[in-house]
Design a protein around this motif. Sequence first.
Motif, PDB file in Angstrom:
ATOM      1  N   LEU B  38     -23.999   3.451 -12.531  1.00 53.91           N
ATOM      2  CA  LEU B  38     -24.949   3.534 -11.416  1.00 53.91           C
ATOM      3  C   LEU B  38     -26.283   4.202 -11.785  1.00 53.91           C
ATOM      4  O   LEU B  38     -27.351   3.660 -11.517  1.00 53.91           O
ATOM      5  N   LEU B  39     -26.200   5.389 -12.417  1.00 57.62           N
ATOM      6  CA  LEU B  39     -27.433   6.133 -12.678  1.00 57.62           C
ATOM      7  C   LEU B  39     -28.391   5.327 -13.562  1.00 57.62           C
ATOM      8  O   LEU B  39     -29.583   5.239 -13.311  1.00 57.62           O
ATOM      9  N   ARG B  40     -27.801   4.710 -14.588  1.00 54.60           N
ATOM     10  CA  ARG B  40     -28.658   3.980 -15.525  1.00 54.60           C
ATOM     11  C   ARG B  40     -29.211   2.700 -14.902  1.00 54.60           C
ATOM     12  O   ARG B  40     -30.378   2.356 -15.102  1.00 54.60           O
ATOM     13  N   HIS B  43     -32.156   3.466 -12.799  1.00 50.96           N
ATOM     14  CA  HIS B  43     -33.359   3.670 -13.613  1.00 50.96           C
ATOM     15  C   HIS B  43     -34.017   2.329 -13.941  1.00 50.96           C
ATOM     16  O   HIS B  43     -35.226   2.162 -13.813  1.00 50.96           O
ATOM     17  N   LYS B  47     -37.600   0.822 -12.510  1.00 52.34           N
ATOM     18  CA  LYS B  47     -38.685   0.483 -13.432  1.00 52.34           C
ATOM     19  C   LYS B  47     -39.189  -0.936 -13.164  1.00 52.34           C
ATOM     20  O   LYS B  47     -40.394  -1.175 -13.105  1.00 52.34           O
ATOM     21  N   VAL B  75     -26.601   9.074  -4.141  1.00 49.69           N
ATOM     22  CA  VAL B  75     -26.997   9.394  -5.515  1.00 49.69           C
ATOM     23  C   VAL B  75     -28.526   9.374  -5.654  1.00 49.69           C
ATOM     24  O   VAL B  75     -29.124  10.283  -6.225  1.00 49.69           O
ATOM     25  N   TYR B  79     -30.802  12.922  -7.092  1.00 45.19           N
ATOM     26  CA  TYR B  79     -31.490  13.079  -8.374  1.00 45.19           C
ATOM     27  C   TYR B  79     -32.998  12.895  -8.206  1.00 45.19           C
ATOM     28  O   TYR B  79     -33.439  11.974  -7.517  1.00 45.19           O
ATOM     29  N   THR B  80     -33.751  13.775  -8.875  1.00 38.26           N
ATOM     30  CA  THR B  80     -35.194  13.792  -8.614  1.00 38.26           C
ATOM     31  C   THR B  80     -35.960  12.674  -9.314  1.00 38.26           C
ATOM     32  O   THR B  80     -37.120  12.448  -9.009  1.00 38.26           O
ATOM     33  N   MET B  81     -35.330  11.973 -10.238  1.00 33.18           N
ATOM     34  CA  MET B  81     -36.100  10.944 -10.957  1.00 33.18           C
ATOM     35  C   MET B  81     -36.208   9.630 -10.200  1.00 33.18           C
ATOM     36  O   MET B  81     -36.936   8.734 -10.622  1.00 33.18           O
ATOM     37  N   TYR B  82     -35.462   9.507  -9.103  1.00 30.04           N
ATOM     38  CA  TYR B  82     -35.590   8.289  -8.303  1.00 30.04           C
ATOM     39  C   TYR B  82     -36.652   8.513  -7.238  1.00 30.04           C
ATOM     40  O   TYR B  82     -36.574   9.459  -6.453  1.00 30.04           O
ATOM     41  N   GLN B 147     -44.721  14.592 -18.267  1.00 30.47           N
ATOM     42  CA  GLN B 147     -44.103  13.308 -18.556  1.00 30.47           C
ATOM     43  C   GLN B 147     -44.974  12.216 -17.971  1.00 30.47           C
ATOM     44  O   GLN B 147     -45.474  12.324 -16.845  1.00 30.47           O
ATOM     45  N   GLU B 150     -42.073   6.965 -19.666  1.00 29.03           N
ATOM     46  CA  GLU B 150     -40.935   7.450 -20.439  1.00 29.03           C
ATOM     47  C   GLU B 150     -41.363   8.408 -21.540  1.00 29.03           C
ATOM     48  O   GLU B 150     -40.532   8.900 -22.291  1.00 29.03           O
ATOM     49  N   TYR B 152     -43.448  11.787 -23.314  1.00 30.42           N
ATOM     50  CA  TYR B 152     -43.909  13.149 -23.092  1.00 30.42           C
ATOM     51  C   TYR B 152     -45.317  13.279 -23.669  1.00 30.42           C
ATOM     52  O   TYR B 152     -45.581  12.803 -24.767  1.00 30.42           O
TER      53      TYR B 152
END
Lengths: 454, 174
Positions: B38-40, B43, B47, B75, B79-82, B147, B150, B152
């Motif tokens: 799910l998490l991947r 992502h 994108k 989920v 998570y903060t990246m979504y 960031q 993807e 840095y």
Amino acid sequence: MARKLLLKNDHIAGINTLDVYQQHQGYEALKKALTMKSEDIVSEVQKSGLRGRGGAGFPTGMKWSFIAKPEGVPRYLVCNADESEPGTFKDRYLMEYHPHILIEGMIISCFALGANTGYIFIRGEYMFVLRKLEIALEEARKAGLLGKNILGSGFDCDIFVSPGAGAYICGEETALLEALEGKRGNPRMKPPFPAVKGLYQCPTVVNNVETLAAVVPILEMGGEEYAKIGIGKSTGTKLMSASGNINKPGVYEVEMGLTMQEFIYSDEYLGGIKNGKQLKACIPGGSSMPILPAYLVTKTINHEDRLLTYESINDGGFASGSMLGSGGFMIFDEDQCIVRNTWNLSRFYHHESCGQCSPCREGTGWLEKILYRIENGQAQMDDIDTLFKVQKGIDGNTICPLGEAAAWPVAAALRHFRDEFVWHVENPDLAQKQNYGLAKYAEMRPKPEPQPTN
Amino acid sequence: MEKIKVNSSPPFSFNEENLLEAKRILAMYPEDRSKSALLRLLHIAQKQNNGFCSVGVMDYIADFLKIKPIEVYEVATFYTMYHLKPLGKHVFEFCQTATCATVGVEKIIDYTCNKLGIGIGETTHDGLFSIKTVECLGACGYAPMMQLGEDYVEHLTESKIDELIQNLRNQENG
């Protein structure tokens, strides 16, 4: 030059590729391991005295010996690459530039534990590292180092990378397992421990990146030889992530037992404080570990040299010591404000609390609010006592250690820098314009009176 | 926690390339444990959807993994990246924790906000840039940093920000 084990090939171009890694004795330890009995590998790791490098410092061999072995149930090895402790960036370095030492360490560990599948759970922000790891894994798969019947040994093993998505809490092993199962990262109650019921309710070992990589030199040289490096129960080498007001920030591999004095001030390591300033404070093991004022950094309270070992950094307990933790080594110079820094960290823990336990969910919010008030000249004197009470109310009252991680930095800042907090409250206007400065934090205090023993 | 607006979000589906990638990822987990992906998958879907984790995206992933939509929503909100609301094409995510603060990321954030004429959490009118603050990204030795997609961007300075913004604008126009 100090001895290096994990980064010994750091200067070699292309060491991230399988070819170059194998030209420098890469995967020799695996070949050796596959001829051994799995319990002998566990016993080598036990003899080495290796302790978990993620922060807790629990003996790795002992952790491995706890794994349950019910018939017909798969076992898993999970590599904790969620590195999110502020101040820590060593695992990223290792994975980015030395992916094969981690992969080799993981295959050996899988073999020792009887696991056929390994997962590397990496923080979502490290997506560029994940891609590099997948390239390295594919190289290993093509060379027959992963997959069915590895190097003709009859042992099957594969390793996959799985990303998180931005949550500090997933560095806690049971929260990590939840995330790996595709859920919210809420830590589980223990027991059962992951060694009995971990990933998919199967026996699981969760180890840090650096810990699993260290299995390679242990197999190469033997556990007893590895244990000769370092002092006492702190054996081997440790990767330190150094940052802050220093001349040479970066990742350093040090032999356990190096003096803090040499680490901070010698040119081989951090090269001293930047711009010729004075040291004010140091957090030696990642942001959750207690902060130390300058006079307790290079010397212990008894005026002995402080060393980079688990024991020496903890000398004096929390009254005058700290913990080696993850090796996230942060240096603050005389111009830094401890109140501001503590507020910054409290905001971090408030943001990262998963919200499951009320002492942490509510407490971290209050810590942040009170510290904000003190920093911005809106506080009263009894706010300092409230701050202390709130952190005490969190410490030890939560399912996972995030509670302690949030409480300890506040407790330590109050313990050692209380006069700076008081100054902020008494001089709200002045505190907006200038810093408290170094004050007396670098001055050596007299040795404490010996405590009567009875 | 941000609330999800369950509205008439446009439907979403993986393009061909991502469909292949999703199948490769599913093969990493035991057959009855596909939820692990799910998490991947989120992502990847985010994108493809220009950095926006819409309800359409989440519903599609739920369907794809044969799980309930709520299992994806809970989920995605944790998570903060979504990103649950649309952001600019290039998102500057400044680390504001510990060492980055010690070595002066706040000045860099202020500078960038002034230069782009937006505040933290806002997007420029042309939809090109957004500014966010995030917590420790694990690059403390190379602070201050942020960031960008993807990647840095480390050792930030004001001139580095100028250069970066100029390059990204040139890319758009050229």
